[in-house]
Motif scaffolding. Structure first.
Motif, PDB file in Angstrom:
ATOM      1  N   ASN A   6      -6.293  -7.396   8.281  1.00 51.78           N
ATOM      2  CA  ASN A   6      -6.927  -6.121   7.948  1.00 51.78           C
ATOM      3  C   ASN A   6      -6.506  -5.017   8.907  1.00 51.78           C
ATOM      4  O   ASN A   6      -6.381  -3.850   8.510  1.00 51.78           O
ATOM      5  CB  ASN A   6      -8.449  -6.268   7.970  1.00 51.78           C
ATOM      6  N   ILE A   7      -6.297  -5.363  10.179  1.00 52.88           N
ATOM      7  CA  ILE A   7      -5.828  -4.370  11.148  1.00 52.88           C
ATOM      8  C   ILE A   7      -4.414  -3.925  10.801  1.00 52.88           C
ATOM      9  O   ILE A   7      -4.093  -2.725  10.828  1.00 52.88           O
ATOM     10  CB  ILE A   7      -5.877  -4.953  12.579  1.00 52.88           C
ATOM     11  N   ILE A   8      -3.566  -4.897  10.473  1.00 53.62           N
ATOM     12  CA  ILE A   8      -2.197  -4.563  10.051  1.00 53.62           C
ATOM     13  C   ILE A   8      -2.230  -3.705   8.794  1.00 53.62           C
ATOM     14  O   ILE A   8      -1.460  -2.742   8.655  1.00 53.62           O
ATOM     15  CB  ILE A   8      -1.378  -5.844   9.809  1.00 53.62           C
ATOM     16  N   LEU A   9      -3.130  -4.034   7.875  1.00 53.22           N
ATOM     17  CA  LEU A   9      -3.250  -3.268   6.632  1.00 53.22           C
ATOM     18  C   LEU A   9      -3.600  -1.816   6.920  1.00 53.22           C
ATOM     19  O   LEU A   9      -2.998  -0.891   6.346  1.00 53.22           O
ATOM     20  CB  LEU A   9      -4.323  -3.901   5.740  1.00 53.22           C
ATOM     21  N   ILE A  10      -4.546  -1.586   7.804  1.00 54.04           N
ATOM     22  CA  ILE A  10      -4.946  -0.217   8.132  1.00 54.04           C
ATOM     23  C   ILE A  10      -3.774   0.552   8.722  1.00 54.04           C
ATOM     24  O   ILE A  10      -3.512   1.708   8.365  1.00 54.04           O
ATOM     25  CB  ILE A  10      -6.141  -0.228   9.103  1.00 54.04           C
ATOM     26  N   ALA A  11      -3.035  -0.086   9.644  1.00 53.30           N
ATOM     27  CA  ALA A  11      -1.880   0.574  10.255  1.00 53.30           C
ATOM     28  C   ALA A  11      -0.836   0.928   9.197  1.00 53.30           C
ATOM     29  O   ALA A  11      -0.268   2.036   9.205  1.00 53.30           O
ATOM     30  CB  ALA A  11      -1.271  -0.326  11.327  1.00 53.30           C
TER      31      ALA A  11
ATOM     32  N   MET B 263     -14.724  13.597  -4.103  1.00 56.02           N
ATOM     33  CA  MET B 263     -15.480  12.349  -4.140  1.00 56.02           C
ATOM     34  C   MET B 263     -15.226  11.585  -5.440  1.00 56.02           C
ATOM     35  O   MET B 263     -15.136  10.345  -5.432  1.00 56.02           O
ATOM     36  CB  MET B 263     -16.967  12.636  -3.948  1.00 56.02           C
ATOM     37  N   LEU B 264     -15.089  12.290  -6.552  1.00 55.41           N
ATOM     38  CA  LEU B 264     -14.778  11.625  -7.816  1.00 55.41           C
ATOM     39  C   LEU B 264     -13.404  10.965  -7.763  1.00 55.41           C
ATOM     40  O   LEU B 264     -13.230   9.821  -8.219  1.00 55.41           O
ATOM     41  CB  LEU B 264     -14.839  12.627  -8.968  1.00 55.41           C
ATOM     42  N   ALA B 265     -12.423  11.689  -7.206  1.00 59.81           N
ATOM     43  CA  ALA B 265     -11.062  11.147  -7.131  1.00 59.81           C
ATOM     44  C   ALA B 265     -11.006   9.921  -6.232  1.00 59.81           C
ATOM     45  O   ALA B 265     -10.384   8.906  -6.577  1.00 59.81           O
ATOM     46  CB  ALA B 265     -10.102  12.231  -6.629  1.00 59.81           C
ATOM     47  N   VAL B 266     -11.645   9.992  -5.069  1.00 56.29           N
ATOM     48  CA  VAL B 266     -11.610   8.878  -4.120  1.00 56.29           C
ATOM     49  C   VAL B 266     -12.332   7.656  -4.691  1.00 56.29           C
ATOM     50  O   VAL B 266     -11.833   6.527  -4.614  1.00 56.29           O
ATOM     51  CB  VAL B 266     -12.233   9.299  -2.773  1.00 56.29           C
ATOM     52  N   ALA B 267     -13.507   7.864  -5.259  1.00 59.14           N
ATOM     53  CA  ALA B 267     -14.267   6.743  -5.818  1.00 59.14           C
ATOM     54  C   ALA B 267     -13.550   6.130  -7.013  1.00 59.14           C
ATOM     55  O   ALA B 267     -13.535   4.904  -7.186  1.00 59.14           O
ATOM     56  CB  ALA B 267     -15.662   7.211  -6.223  1.00 59.14           C
ATOM     57  N   GLY B 268     -12.930   6.960  -7.833  1.00 63.26           N
ATOM     58  CA  GLY B 268     -12.211   6.445  -8.996  1.00 63.26           C
ATOM     59  C   GLY B 268     -11.008   5.611  -8.615  1.00 63.26           C
ATOM     60  O   GLY B 268     -10.793   4.512  -9.140  1.00 63.26           O
ATOM     61  N   LEU B 269     -10.211   6.114  -7.687  1.00 60.35           N
ATOM     62  CA  LEU B 269      -9.030   5.364  -7.249  1.00 60.35           C
ATOM     63  C   LEU B 269      -9.431   4.136  -6.442  1.00 60.35           C
ATOM     64  O   LEU B 269      -8.835   3.063  -6.579  1.00 60.35           O
ATOM     65  CB  LEU B 269      -8.127   6.275  -6.409  1.00 60.35           C
ATOM     66  N   GLY B 270     -10.467   4.283  -5.601  1.00 64.11           N
ATOM     67  CA  GLY B 270     -10.909   3.168  -4.773  1.00 64.11           C
ATOM     68  C   GLY B 270     -11.522   2.034  -5.556  1.00 64.11           C
ATOM     69  O   GLY B 270     -11.682   0.930  -5.030  1.00 64.11           O
ATOM     70  N   ALA B 271     -11.868   2.271  -6.825  1.00 64.44           N
ATOM     71  CA  ALA B 271     -12.415   1.199  -7.653  1.00 64.44           C
ATOM     72  C   ALA B 271     -11.362   0.148  -7.980  1.00 64.44           C
ATOM     73  O   ALA B 271     -11.703  -0.973  -8.365  1.00 64.44           O
ATOM     74  CB  ALA B 271     -12.988   1.778  -8.944  1.00 64.44           C
ATOM     75  N   PHE B 272     -10.099   0.492  -7.801  1.00 62.20           N
ATOM     76  CA  PHE B 272      -9.017  -0.425  -8.185  1.00 62.20           C
ATOM     77  C   PHE B 272      -8.072  -0.760  -7.037  1.00 62.20           C
ATOM     78  O   PHE B 272      -7.085  -1.469  -7.239  1.00 62.20           O
ATOM     79  CB  PHE B 272      -8.222   0.172  -9.349  1.00 62.20           C
ATOM     80  N   MET B 273      -8.342  -0.237  -5.879  1.00 59.72           N
ATOM     81  CA  MET B 273      -7.523  -0.584  -4.713  1.00 59.72           C
ATOM     82  C   MET B 273      -8.374  -0.471  -3.463  1.00 59.72           C
ATOM     83  O   MET B 273      -9.539  -0.071  -3.526  1.00 59.72           O
ATOM     84  CB  MET B 273      -6.297   0.320  -4.609  1.00 59.72           C
ATOM     85  N   SER B 274      -7.795  -0.816  -2.340  1.00 60.90           N
ATOM     86  CA  SER B 274      -8.529  -0.822  -1.081  1.00 60.90           C
ATOM     87  C   SER B 274      -9.109   0.550  -0.771  1.00 60.90           C
ATOM     88  O   SER B 274      -8.390   1.549  -0.759  1.00 60.90           O
ATOM     89  CB  SER B 274      -7.601  -1.256   0.052  1.00 60.90           C
ATOM     90  N   SER B 275     -10.420   0.600  -0.511  1.00 59.85           N
ATOM     91  CA  SER B 275     -11.043   1.872  -0.133  1.00 59.85           C
ATOM     92  C   SER B 275     -10.466   2.383   1.182  1.00 59.85           C
ATOM     93  O   SER B 275     -10.333   3.594   1.380  1.00 59.85           O
ATOM     94  CB  SER B 275     -12.559   1.704  -0.014  1.00 59.85           C
ATOM     95  N   THR B 276     -10.107   1.460   2.067  1.00 59.80           N
ATOM     96  CA  THR B 276      -9.457   1.861   3.314  1.00 59.80           C
ATOM     97  C   THR B 276      -8.148   2.575   3.025  1.00 59.80           C
ATOM     98  O   THR B 276      -7.830   3.600   3.636  1.00 59.80           O
ATOM     99  CB  THR B 276      -9.196   0.627   4.200  1.00 59.80           C
TER     100      THR B 276
END
Length: 618
Positions: free
Chosen positions: A65-70, A108-121
């Motif tokens: 997860n740390i590598i993923l964030i980087a 907020m709509l764009a972030v929540a919509g996209l984050g529903a299908f990929m990592s919120s991070t």
């Protein structure tokens, strides 16, 4: 050495762990010591206490997860360098009409919509540069939008089964213990309700964060390109001409046209349409003119017969659009220079110096003693103290800071933040991100591998180079996350988690189901203050399912509450990487998250405890 404290102190390992946790929280709240420094001190304290081994303390450095964030920081930088982030910010601003309220809602709509299908991070990492650009364009403090960004990122985890790791953890535990599984969109009705509440809540509480207008001194001291254009009288002198079929300009290089010598005019930019979109090029002596090119020309202050010029060279005058300079600012910029004592340019003219050939920039204005030189400045000798406005490629302008022998750069305009050095690679950048998202959604490879593939594709397509990739990683955020991870291990090893679980089972045994769900939510939220939401789900999910089985009710409402509570990590900057990533860009303190997060967590708790049993009866 690693047992120095355990051999001399009478306190138990659990007492030491809880004391260390309290000290860390106090330091976070006081904000006197950097958060990443506190995290490093925590790691050292665990080693000296002997509670954790060296491997356990530094396990975070090898955590995927740390590598993923980087890697996702690098993905975000790639979108900035190719201009995609700026295009997204422009799109949101265009739809919002420069309204902060509409920007917040759309964001907020764009972030929540996209984050529903990929990592919120990943979504938050990608949108951080977008939000920063929006704030610069609207003259807003990042404090106003960074918190809504993180809130939307966390809410996105409540939208679908794959939106966040805790959902998958809870589902796996449910399948293992009961054979029942959650469906892909079981979370969606709850997530939509919480998202709407979150938007309304952030619209009401954003003022609590302060920072209505940007107060950064450097930002205020910078002038925009529009201000420099007006200050040097360039707006009235700039004209646009379309090169028509049959023009003698076609196929010739600029130095072959001798426009400055023959007409006293100067080509500032060449606009050429490629793939249904305009590209702007810095005119060089070797630049070849094509049919349908649009030339932006500085006609100077002298009398100029536009009609004769157009007829002679078969050119068509084009309207100067209000956004012309803004569009060009993505690739062509300006800077204000001042000569230094001993400069080789003193007492020489622009023509004698051959400024464009020598430095790759066009001189478009000279100010002397605060007054604009209105005559033909190309033939005016430079004097010490002159201010020179130049226009050209951003890369060349940035290199002028190294020419300290002749110049000092006085002003870089605000538009420098919009520079997209790899703008032509924008389609490849989007393709790379799309591949990453599809891999994450499909689950063919782990998220960290999907992000690695995306980064390698960005490098292959030259959307980002090695230096900018390494510079884009926000190391303090990573150190903070890594430094706090040992708390989860320490609480498990010392029996802290088990002790808390046993107490909760005794407390809720004889109460109603809604109260049981509420206590379960609070328990998850409290644990989530100090450890990751994924670890919280791993620890609490078995307890929640076991509790439901003991009470002889359906385990699904209990599992759903754990998932929602694990994602409702709004209260501290260390509760989730999503929060941690916005601390620096937003300039937040620990108390800002408490002020915004605690009330909203309570709202989410009430809504979840009421709504979940309606959708999933006991």
């Amino acid at each position: 050495m690693n047992t120095i404290f355990t051999s001399t102190l009478w306190v138990s390992p659990l007492f030491w762990t809880l004391s260390l946790l309290a000290i860390a929280v106090i330091l976070f709240v006081r904000n006197k010591v950097r958060m990443d420094a506190v995290a490093l001190l925590v790691m050292l304290a665990f080693y000296l206490s002997g509670i954790l081994t060296t491997h356990e303390i530094f396990a975070g450095f090898s955590d995927p997860n740390i590598i993923l964030i980087a890697l996702l920081f690098i993905i975000g930088e790639g979108l900035v360098r190719t201009g995609v982030a700026y295009q997204v910010s422009e799109g949101i601003l265009k739809l919002a009409g420069n309204s902060e309220t509409k920007v917040l809602v759309l964001l907020m709509l764009a972030v929540a919509g996209l984050g529903a299908f990929m990592s919120s991070t990943g979504v938050v990492a990608i949108f951080i540069p977008v939000v920063l650009m929006i704030c610069r364009q609207m003259n807003l403090s990042p404090k106003r939008l960074m918190m809504p960004l993180s809130v939307a990122g966390l809410i996105s985890g409540m939208m679908t089964l794959i939106a966040t790791a805790p959902n998958l953890v809870v589902n796996a535990e449910l399948v293992k213990d009961t054979g029942v599984r959650l469906r892909f969109f079981d979370f969606t009705p709850i997530g939509i309700v919480i998202l709407l509440l979150g938007i309304g809540y952030m619209l009401l509480t954003r003022r609590w964060l302060g920072g209505n207008i940007t107060t950064d001194n450097q930002e205020n001291s910078q002038r925009s390109m529009a201000e420099l254009i007006d200050e040097y009288g360039l707006r009235g002198r700039a004209k646009r001409f379309v090169v028509r079929n049959g023009s003698p300009f076609i196929g010739k290089k600029l130095d072959e046209l001798h426009l400055r010598a023959n007409y006293g005019v100067n080509v500032l930019a060449i606009e050429r349409w490629k793939r249904f979109r305009p590209t702007y090029m810095m005119p060089l002596a070797t630049s070849e003119i094509h049919e349908k090119d649009i030339l932006m020309i500085d006609i100077g202050q002298q009398e100029f017969n536009l009609t004769e010029f157009c007829q002679t060279h078969n050119l068509e005058p084009a309207e100067i659009k209000s956004q012309s300079f803004d569009e060009q600012a993505k690739s062509i910029g300006m800077a204000e220079l001042a000569l230094v004592p001993g400069s080789a340019l003193i007492d020489k003219t622009t023509q004698e110096v051959a400024f464009r050939s020598r430095y790759g920039l066009n001189v478009v204005g000279i100010k002397r003693d605060g007054e604009l030189i209105s005559d033909s400045f190309s033939g005016t000798p430079y004097k010490l103290g002159d201010l020179i406005l130049v226009i050209g490629d951003w890369k060349v302008i940035q290199q002028m800071r190294n020419r300290t022998k002749d110049f000092v750069v006085l002003t870089y305009p605000k538009e420098m933040d919009r520079v997209a050095p790899a703008q032509s690679q924008a389609p490849q950048a989007l393709f790379s991100v799309l591949v990453m998202v599809l891999l994450m959604v499909s689950g063919i490879v782990p998220n960290v591998i999907a992000a690695l593939i995306g980064c390698l594709m960005l490098g292959y397509f030259r959307c980002i180079d090695a230096k900018s990739a390494y510079d884009s990683i926000h190391w303090p955020s990573l150190i903070l996350i890594i430094g706090m991870m040992p708390f989860a291990t320490a609480l498990q090893k010392t029996g802290g988690i088990q002790l808390a679980v046993e107490g909760m089972l005794q407390l809720v045994g004889d109460w109603g189901m809604y109260f049981v769900l509420m206590m379960l939510f609070i328990f998850c939220a409290v644990i989530g203050l100090f450890i990751s939401n994924t670890a919280t789900a791993i620890l609490v999910a078995p307890i929640a399912i076991s509790l439901a089985q003991q009470l002889q009710v359906s385990p699904i409402p209990f599992a759903m509450v754990v998932s929602i509570a694990a994602s409702a990590a709004f209260m501290t900057p260390v509760s989730s990487p999503v929060n941690t990533m916005v601390v620096g860009p937003g300039g937040y303190k620990f108390s800002d998250f408490l002020k915004i997060g605690v009330p909203f967590t309570l709202i989410v708790m009430v809504v979840s405890v009421f709504l979940i049993p309606l959708l999933f009866p006991f």
